[in-house]
Scaffold this motif. Structure first.
Motif, PDB file in Angstrom:
ATOM      1  N   ARG A  91       0.816  -1.216   0.000  1.00 54.30           N
ATOM      2  CA  ARG A  91       0.000   0.000   0.000  1.00 54.30           C
ATOM      3  C   ARG A  91       0.846   1.262   0.000  1.00 54.30           C
ATOM      4  N   ASP A  92       1.313   1.703   1.148  1.00 58.85           N
ATOM      5  CA  ASP A  92       1.942   3.025   1.200  1.00 58.85           C
ATOM      6  C   ASP A  92       3.249   3.081   0.429  1.00 58.85           C
ATOM      7  N   ALA A  93       3.965   1.961   0.372  1.00 53.84           N
ATOM      8  CA  ALA A  93       5.242   1.974  -0.349  1.00 53.84           C
ATOM      9  C   ALA A  93       5.042   2.327  -1.817  1.00 53.84           C
ATOM     10  N   HIS A  94       4.095   1.658  -2.463  1.00 53.87           N
ATOM     11  CA  HIS A  94       3.911   1.992  -3.888  1.00 53.87           C
ATOM     12  C   HIS A  94       3.035   3.229  -4.076  1.00 53.87           C
ATOM     13  N   GLN A  95       2.267   3.603  -3.048  1.00 50.77           N
ATOM     14  CA  GLN A  95       1.596   4.897  -3.113  1.00 50.77           C
ATOM     15  C   GLN A  95       2.626   6.015  -3.099  1.00 50.77           C
ATOM     16  N   SER A  96       3.666   5.857  -2.292  1.00 52.61           N
ATOM     17  CA  SER A  96       4.686   6.896  -2.153  1.00 52.61           C
ATOM     18  C   SER A  96       5.660   6.926  -3.326  1.00 52.61           C
ATOM     19  N   GLN A  97       5.970   5.759  -3.886  1.00 53.42           N
ATOM     20  CA  GLN A  97       6.998   5.673  -4.921  1.00 53.42           C
ATOM     21  C   GLN A  97       6.435   5.625  -6.335  1.00 53.42           C
ATOM     22  N   THR A 116       7.678  -0.356   7.943  1.00 51.89           N
ATOM     23  CA  THR A 116       8.808  -0.388   7.023  1.00 51.89           C
ATOM     24  C   THR A 116       8.301  -0.877   5.670  1.00 51.89           C
ATOM     25  N   ALA A 117       9.172  -0.813   4.662  1.00 56.97           N
ATOM     26  CA  ALA A 117       8.835  -1.327   3.330  1.00 56.97           C
ATOM     27  C   ALA A 117      10.045  -2.066   2.787  1.00 56.97           C
ATOM     28  N   LEU A 118       9.810  -3.253   2.243  1.00 53.94           N
ATOM     29  CA  LEU A 118      10.906  -4.006   1.646  1.00 53.94           C
ATOM     30  C   LEU A 118      11.647  -3.138   0.635  1.00 53.94           C
ATOM     31  N   SER A 119      12.962  -3.309   0.563  1.00 54.67           N
ATOM     32  CA  SER A 119      13.841  -2.348  -0.100  1.00 54.67           C
ATOM     33  C   SER A 119      13.535  -2.048  -1.567  1.00 54.67           C
ATOM     34  N   PRO A 120      12.935  -2.966  -2.379  1.00 56.87           N
ATOM     35  CA  PRO A 120      12.620  -2.556  -3.750  1.00 56.87           C
ATOM     36  C   PRO A 120      11.712  -1.328  -3.825  1.00 56.87           C
ATOM     37  N   LEU A 121      10.873  -1.138  -2.808  1.00 57.62           N
ATOM     38  CA  LEU A 121      10.002   0.032  -2.773  1.00 57.62           C
ATOM     39  C   LEU A 121      10.164   0.799  -1.468  1.00 57.62           C
ATOM     40  N   GLY A 122      11.265   0.587  -0.758  1.00 53.51           N
ATOM     41  CA  GLY A 122      11.518   1.275   0.491  1.00 53.51           C
ATOM     42  C   GLY A 122      12.387   2.504   0.300  1.00 53.51           C
ATOM     43  N   ASN A 123      12.512   3.291   1.365  1.00 55.49           N
ATOM     44  CA  ASN A 123      13.343   4.499   1.420  1.00 55.49           C
ATOM     45  C   ASN A 123      12.809   5.594   0.502  1.00 55.49           C
ATOM     46  N   GLY A 124      13.556   6.680   0.399  1.00 54.27           N
ATOM     47  CA  GLY A 124      13.052   7.832  -0.341  1.00 54.27           C
ATOM     48  C   GLY A 124      11.764   8.327   0.288  1.00 54.27           C
ATOM     49  N   THR A 125      10.774   8.593  -0.525  1.00 58.71           N
ATOM     50  CA  THR A 125       9.498   9.084  -0.012  1.00 58.71           C
ATOM     51  C   THR A 125       8.675   7.973   0.624  1.00 58.71           C
ATOM     52  N   SER A 126       9.133   6.740   0.520  1.00 53.39           N
ATOM     53  CA  SER A 126       8.464   5.602   1.145  1.00 53.39           C
ATOM     54  C   SER A 126       8.965   5.421   2.576  1.00 53.39           C
ATOM     55  N   GLN A 127       8.602   4.297   3.167  1.00 53.14           N
ATOM     56  CA  GLN A 127       9.065   3.985   4.525  1.00 53.14           C
ATOM     57  C   GLN A 127      10.521   3.502   4.490  1.00 53.14           C
ATOM     58  N   PRO A 128      11.235   3.587   5.628  1.00 54.54           N
ATOM     59  CA  PRO A 128      12.571   3.004   5.709  1.00 54.54           C
ATOM     60  C   PRO A 128      12.524   1.517   5.368  1.00 54.54           C
ATOM     61  N   ALA A 129      13.600   1.010   4.818  1.00 56.19           N
ATOM     62  CA  ALA A 129      13.635  -0.376   4.350  1.00 56.19           C
ATOM     63  C   ALA A 129      13.466  -1.358   5.508  1.00 56.19           C
ATOM     64  N   THR A 130      12.720  -2.416   5.257  1.00 57.03           N
ATOM     65  CA  THR A 130      12.451  -3.440   6.264  1.00 57.03           C
ATOM     66  C   THR A 130      13.728  -4.120   6.735  1.00 57.03           C
ATOM     67  N   GLU A 131      14.662  -4.325   5.826  1.00 55.97           N
ATOM     68  CA  GLU A 131      15.847  -5.100   6.159  1.00 55.97           C
ATOM     69  C   GLU A 131      16.691  -4.462   7.263  1.00 55.97           C
ATOM     70  N   SER A 132      16.631  -3.120   7.396  1.00 50.26           N
ATOM     71  CA  SER A 132      17.478  -2.439   8.381  1.00 50.26           C
ATOM     72  C   SER A 132      17.127  -2.790   9.823  1.00 50.26           C
ATOM     73  N   PRO A 133      15.871  -2.608  10.287  1.00 42.79           N
ATOM     74  CA  PRO A 133      15.572  -2.970  11.683  1.00 42.79           C
ATOM     75  C   PRO A 133      15.668  -4.469  11.938  1.00 42.79           C
ATOM     76  N   VAL A 134      15.425  -5.278  10.906  1.00 40.87           N
ATOM     77  CA  VAL A 134      15.619  -6.722  11.079  1.00 40.87           C
ATOM     78  C   VAL A 134      17.074  -6.994  11.434  1.00 40.87           C
ATOM     79  N   SER A 135      17.990  -6.244  10.832  1.00 38.32           N
ATOM     80  CA  SER A 135      19.415  -6.422  11.096  1.00 38.32           C
ATOM     81  C   SER A 135      19.823  -5.851  12.445  1.00 38.32           C
ATOM     82  N   TYR A 136      19.447  -4.575  12.726  1.00 37.47           N
ATOM     83  CA  TYR A 136      19.988  -3.958  13.931  1.00 37.47           C
ATOM     84  C   TYR A 136      19.262  -4.353  15.207  1.00 37.47           C
ATOM     85  N   THR A 137      18.092  -4.978  15.096  1.00 34.47           N
ATOM     86  CA  THR A 137      17.442  -5.478  16.302  1.00 34.47           C
ATOM     87  C   THR A 137      17.557  -6.993  16.428  1.00 34.47           C
ATOM     88  N   HIS A 138      18.238  -7.624  15.469  1.00 32.26           N
ATOM     89  CA  HIS A 138      18.463  -9.073  15.495  1.00 32.26           C
ATOM     90  C   HIS A 138      17.153  -9.850  15.591  1.00 32.26           C
TER      91      HIS A 138
END
Length: 266
Positions: A17-23, A235-257
């Motif tokens: 939803r919001d990821a492709h709405q934003s991008q 968050t939004a998976l990185s193909p449609l994450g970041n920029g005007t979208s949400q931060p990429a999902t992979e980042s908090p998965v990594s830094y919060t283990h």
């Protein structure tokens, strides 16, 4: 890294939803979504945001799709994951105020066709425009996630937002969402705001942070909010994450283990 809460972080992914709405101006079609659903359903998200916002409008105006059929198909293909939508309070998914009975029936049909969580907001934080949708969501068995729209001014202080959240909780909100749609929330302000909310709200009331990465600060905003005890982040998976979208999902998965299954991309 130490967090104030020992509870696992929960993630809502917005790629449907919001990821492709934003991008991409909400132009992703149901045909493009369905092949990824089995994988998305296996990841272990708290919820997938997949409906509401501009999706209803885009389906009808540009994609030649039935938005209700989209919802039913997503529900059928995502049997293990909660589905979430964005609801514009008294405006429903449109651009004017609708009568209370229309709001009530739209909430009923949204839940009947597959929505579990309705995120309700009013652009001016007027709780009178939230109450009908909130009551209807709970009446029909949905989870009422009530959002306040974050902005900055002399009026919009931490105290203002905490008091607003307490009012929303008293109205019956199950979850309080910080809706930072313009990525104006800064990292240390996020830490203070979430800390205050967790201190003042009932422990059963979860705090959900929604931000974007428009200014490039979204990952840091999420991180500081998580350190303060935020329960859920968007968050939004990185193909449609970041920029005007949400931060990429992979980042908090990594830094919060997080112990989620490996995220595979289609």
């Amino acid at each position: 890294m130490e967090f104030l809460s020992n509870k696992p972080l929960l993630i809502t992914d917005t790629i449907l939803r919001d990821a492709h709405q934003s991008q991409a101006a909400t132009r992703m079609t149901l045909e493009q979504m369905l092949p990824a659903c089995e994988i998305l359903d296996s990841i272990g998200y708290y919820s997938l945001e997949c409906w509401g916002g501009a999706t209803f409008d885009a389906c009808l105006r540009f994609l030649d799709e039935d938005p209700w059929e989209r919802l039913r198909q997503l529900r059928a293909h995502l049997p293990h994951t909660k589905l979430q939508m964005l609801f514009r309070g008294q405006n429903i998914l449109g651009y004017k105020h609708y009568a209370d009975d229309v709001v009530d029936e739209f909430c009923a049909k949204s839940i009947e066709n597959g929505i579990d969580i309705i995120r309700i907001f009013d652009a001016l934080n007027d709780t009178r425009n939230i109450r009908t949708a909130l009551n209807a969501t709970k009446k029909y068995g949905g989870t009422a996630e009530v959002a306040f729209s974050y902005t900055t001014s002399k009026v919009h202080t931490i105290d203002y937002f905490v008091n607003l959240a307490l009012e929303m909780e008293k109205m019956g909100a199950d979850i309080i969402c910080i809706k930072d749609m313009a990525n104006l929330l800064l990292p240390y302000t996020a830490y203070e705001l979430v800390s205050r909310l967790k201190e003042k709200l009932d422990p059963k009331t979860m705090v959900h942070l929604h931000t974007h990465n428009t200014a490039g600060t979204g990952d840091m905003v999420n991180l500081k909010a998580i350190e303060a005890g935020c329960d859920i982040v968007d968050t939004a998976l990185s193909p449609l994450g970041n920029g005007t979208s949400q931060p990429a999902t992979e980042s908090p998965v990594s830094y919060t283990h997080l112990t989620l299954p490996t995220i595979r991309l289609v």
